[in-house]
Motif scaffolding. Structure first.
Motif, mmCIF file in Angstrom:
data_model
loop_
_atom_site.group_PDB
_atom_site.id
_atom_site.type_symbol
_atom_site.label_atom_id
_atom_site.label_comp_id
_atom_site.label_asym_id
_atom_site.label_seq_id
_atom_site.Cartn_x
_atom_site.Cartn_y
_atom_site.Cartn_z
ATOM 1 N N ARG A 245 0.846 -1.192 0.000
ATOM 2 C CA ARG A 245 0.000 0.000 0.000
ATOM 3 C C ARG A 245 0.879 1.238 0.000
ATOM 4 N NH1 ARG A 245 -3.839 -2.355 4.883
ATOM 5 N NH2 ARG A 245 -4.607 -4.168 3.709
ATOM 6 N N GLU A 246 0.347 2.310 -0.582
ATOM 7 C CA GLU A 246 1.155 3.515 -0.793
ATOM 8 C C GLU A 246 0.593 4.677 0.001
ATOM 9 O OE1 GLU A 246 3.352 5.439 -4.687
ATOM 10 O OE2 GLU A 246 1.343 4.628 -4.910
ATOM 11 N N LEU A 247 1.472 5.551 0.486
ATOM 12 C CA LEU A 247 1.068 6.775 1.175
ATOM 13 C C LEU A 247 1.331 7.953 0.246
ATOM 14 C CD1 LEU A 247 2.551 5.994 4.710
ATOM 15 C CD2 LEU A 247 0.169 5.797 3.969
ATOM 16 N N ALA A 248 0.254 8.521 -0.268
ATOM 17 C CA ALA A 248 0.374 9.532 -1.321
ATOM 18 C C ALA A 248 1.068 10.805 -0.845
ATOM 19 C CB ALA A 248 -1.013 9.869 -1.868
ATOM 20 N N GLU A 249 0.926 11.154 0.427
ATOM 21 C CA GLU A 249 1.441 12.436 0.908
ATOM 22 C C GLU A 249 2.870 12.353 1.438
ATOM 23 O OE1 GLU A 249 -0.366 15.149 0.430
ATOM 24 O OE2 GLU A 249 -1.889 13.851 -0.468
ATOM 25 N N THR A 250 3.501 11.192 1.364
ATOM 26 C CA THR A 250 4.825 11.017 1.961
ATOM 27 C C THR A 250 5.810 10.513 0.916
ATOM 28 O OG1 THR A 250 3.705 10.393 4.011
ATOM 29 C CG2 THR A 250 6.071 10.013 3.900
ATOM 30 N N GLU A 251 6.948 11.181 0.807
ATOM 31 C CA GLU A 251 7.973 10.807 -0.169
ATOM 32 C C GLU A 251 8.917 9.771 0.431
ATOM 33 O OE1 GLU A 251 8.974 11.632 -3.449
ATOM 34 O OE2 GLU A 251 6.877 12.219 -3.605
ATOM 35 N N VAL A 252 8.515 8.504 0.352
ATOM 36 C CA VAL A 252 9.387 7.413 0.799
ATOM 37 C C VAL A 252 9.385 6.332 -0.267
ATOM 38 C CG1 VAL A 252 9.039 7.842 3.266
ATOM 39 C CG2 VAL A 252 7.503 6.274 2.061
ATOM 40 N N ASP A 253 10.333 5.411 -0.169
ATOM 41 C CA ASP A 253 10.392 4.300 -1.115
ATOM 42 C C ASP A 253 9.142 3.432 -0.990
ATOM 43 O OD1 ASP A 253 12.982 5.046 -1.945
ATOM 44 O OD2 ASP A 253 13.875 3.963 -0.264
ATOM 45 N N ALA A 254 8.692 2.878 -2.125
ATOM 46 C CA ALA A 254 7.487 2.055 -2.123
ATOM 47 C C ALA A 254 7.648 0.891 -3.095
ATOM 48 C CB ALA A 254 6.261 2.884 -2.504
ATOM 49 N N VAL A 255 7.115 -0.274 -2.708
ATOM 50 C CA VAL A 255 7.073 -1.445 -3.576
ATOM 51 C C VAL A 255 5.621 -1.897 -3.664
ATOM 52 C CG1 VAL A 255 7.930 -3.757 -4.032
ATOM 53 C CG2 VAL A 255 9.361 -2.140 -2.795
ATOM 54 N N LEU A 256 5.102 -1.940 -4.880
ATOM 55 C CA LEU A 256 3.688 -2.228 -5.096
ATOM 56 C C LEU A 256 3.529 -3.213 -6.237
ATOM 57 C CD1 LEU A 256 2.776 1.548 -5.382
ATOM 58 C CD2 LEU A 256 2.485 0.206 -3.304
ATOM 59 N N VAL A 257 2.289 -3.683 -6.415
ATOM 60 C CA VAL A 257 1.943 -4.356 -7.661
ATOM 61 C C VAL A 257 1.026 -3.430 -8.443
ATOM 62 C CG1 VAL A 257 2.156 -6.664 -6.689
ATOM 63 C CG2 VAL A 257 -0.085 -5.545 -6.721
ATOM 64 N N ASP A 258 0.865 -3.705 -9.726
ATOM 65 C CA ASP A 258 -0.041 -2.915 -10.559
ATOM 66 C C ASP A 258 -1.465 -3.387 -10.288
ATOM 67 O OD1 ASP A 258 -1.411 -1.525 -12.508
ATOM 68 O OD2 ASP A 258 0.153 -1.778 -14.018
ATOM 69 N N ASN A 259 -2.070 -2.810 -9.248
ATOM 70 C CA ASN A 259 -3.387 -3.253 -8.802
ATOM 71 C C ASN A 259 -4.473 -3.023 -9.843
ATOM 72 O OD1 ASN A 259 -3.185 -4.175 -5.865
ATOM 73 N ND2 ASN A 259 -2.055 -2.251 -5.804
ATOM 74 N N GLU A 260 -4.432 -1.869 -10.500
ATOM 75 C CA GLU A 260 -5.455 -1.576 -11.503
ATOM 76 C C GLU A 260 -5.394 -2.563 -12.664
ATOM 77 O OE1 GLU A 260 -6.374 2.390 -12.798
ATOM 78 O OE2 GLU A 260 -5.513 3.253 -10.973
ATOM 79 N N LYS A 261 -4.190 -2.814 -13.137
ATOM 80 C CA LYS A 261 -4.046 -3.719 -14.272
ATOM 81 C C LYS A 261 -4.466 -5.137 -13.901
ATOM 82 C CE LYS A 261 -0.770 -5.267 -17.819
ATOM 83 N NZ LYS A 261 0.628 -5.167 -18.328
ATOM 84 N N GLY A 262 -4.098 -5.578 -12.688
ATOM 85 C CA GLY A 262 -4.476 -6.915 -12.248
ATOM 86 C C GLY A 262 -5.977 -7.080 -12.161
ATOM 87 N N ALA A 263 -6.668 -6.076 -11.599
ATOM 88 C CA ALA A 263 -8.121 -6.137 -11.486
ATOM 89 C C ALA A 263 -8.776 -6.061 -12.864
ATOM 90 C CB ALA A 263 -8.614 -5.000 -10.599
ATOM 91 N N GLU A 264 -8.230 -5.209 -13.721
ATOM 92 C CA GLU A 264 -8.760 -5.113 -15.088
ATOM 93 C C GLU A 264 -8.628 -6.457 -15.806
ATOM 94 O OE1 GLU A 264 -8.227 -2.273 -19.057
ATOM 95 O OE2 GLU A 264 -6.644 -2.343 -17.537
ATOM 96 N N MET A 265 -7.516 -7.128 -15.598
ATOM 97 C CA MET A 265 -7.272 -8.420 -16.220
ATOM 98 C C MET A 265 -8.292 -9.460 -15.722
ATOM 99 S SD MET A 265 -3.464 -10.059 -16.613
ATOM 100 C CE MET A 265 -3.122 -9.741 -14.892
ATOM 101 N N ALA A 266 -8.580 -9.437 -14.426
ATOM 102 C CA ALA A 266 -9.542 -10.386 -13.855
ATOM 103 C C ALA A 266 -10.930 -10.179 -14.424
ATOM 104 C CB ALA A 266 -9.567 -10.239 -12.334
#
Length: 333
Positions: free
Chosen positions: A145-166
């Motif tokens: 999960r990402e914190l939009a207001e904070t500039e820190v390193d983040a590791v995510l998956v492409d949630n939108e693309k995965g859901a679109e694919m499903a």
């Protein structure tokens, strides 16, 4: 007692090189680092942690704050963090926040009080406050999960693309009235998966229907309750996309108890593969996240951040994979 010089002689490198490897520096030639790690294993050498921590003014511990220790997703993720941390000379302390912001704040305070070298955190929600960690100069990586207001390193998956694919898979299999059970509105993963679901509908020429959307709590009970509400309200559906593994289990449990045939009456696909998905009858269609790889990537970013605290924040996005099985077989008739 073995000394660092003994390791250096055994590995055929300088004591300074051994020190850099054991301190997790990423600037050491990989071949030399491998020789040092081999020498450490062969000699059974253990660094003097107390002395090293005094020099660093911090421990060799990472705090890993996850939101639900009962979710199999986090089991693999934490294993990836642990394996990565050991590679860089760090040990991992696991903290379960249970999606509770107060408990999360307590663990953050503990990480600061104990001078932990870094923190990897899956935020309880989008308003998680990590400002104290940032102000103290503690290395931080957000994961999942990402914190939009904070500039820190983040590791995510492409949630939108995965859901679109499903959802696209369900549409291509002949389903049209597709319910979406997603997580809380305050969580970035829930909203991105909902957006991906809706994007697939629009691409297929179908307008999103609000009556088919349910927000739950990313837990098995939430998936069950959301599925029960759809059935009790008489909402016409022929498939359901559940936006995480535990809610998928809950939805399937509800359908099974109500005697709703899968996929004959309702097709099912879930986000995030479950270790036993193929053992379901029928086999459960899923979108797989690279959970172990997420953990390893977070460990790499955290080690890099400790080594180079001034570098710009990095954002890594990993891809998902569709695993269709019998629960979303093409509709007939």
């Amino acid at each position: 007692m073995l000394k660092i010089q003994d390791v250096a002689r055994h590995a055929g490198v300088s004591a300074a090189t051994v020190s850099r490897v054991l301190n997790g520096r990423s600037t050491v030639n990989p071949e030399l680092a491998a020789r040092v790690h081999a020498a450490v294993r062969e000699l059974g050498y253990r660094p003097n942690g107390v002395a090293r921590n005094l020099r660093r003014r911090q421990t060799t511990l990472w705090a890993v704050l996850i939101s639900d220790v009962g979710n199999p997703f986090f089991t693999s993720l934490v294993r990836g963090v642990e394996d990565g941390g050991r590679q860089f000379g760090y040990s991992v302390v696991l903290c379960n926040t249970d999606e509770n912001r107060a408990r999360e704040a307590e663990y953050i305070a503990v990480a600061l009080a104990d001078n932990m070298a870094g923190v990897i955190i899956s935020p309880a929600d989008d308003s998680t406050d990590i400002s104290a960690l940032v102000a103290a100069g503690t290395a931080v990586v957000t994961i999942d999960r990402e914190l939009a207001e904070t500039e820190v390193d983040a590791v995510l998956v492409d949630n939108e693309k995965g859901a679109e694919m499903a959802t696209a898979h369900l549409l291509e299999s002949g389903y049209r009235r597709i319910a979406c059970i997603t997580g809380p509105r305050r969580m970035s993963t829930a909203m991105r998966r909902l957006r991906g679901h809706q994007r697939a509908l629009r691409a297929f020429g179908l307008p999103p229907d609000r009556s088919l959307i349910r927000h739950a709590d990313f837990r098995e009970e939430g998936g069950y309750s959301a599925m029960a509400a759809l059935l009790d309200e008489g909402v016409e559906i022929d498939a359901v996309f559940a936006a995480n593994n535990l809610m998928t289990v809950g939805a399937v449990e509800c359908l099974t108890e109500r005697g709703v045939a899968i996929p004959g009456q309702v097709g099912v696909i879930g986000f995030d593969d479950i270790p036993w998905a193929r053992l379901f009858r029928p086999g459960l269609s899923t979108v797989r996240q690279p959970t172990y790889e997420l953990g390893r990537a977070a460990a790499q970013l955290l080690a890099d951040r400790i080594d180079n605290p001034a570098r710009p924040a990095a954002r890594m996005v990993l891809q998902t994979e569709l695993h269709p099985r019998e629960s979303s077989s093409p509709r007939t008739g």
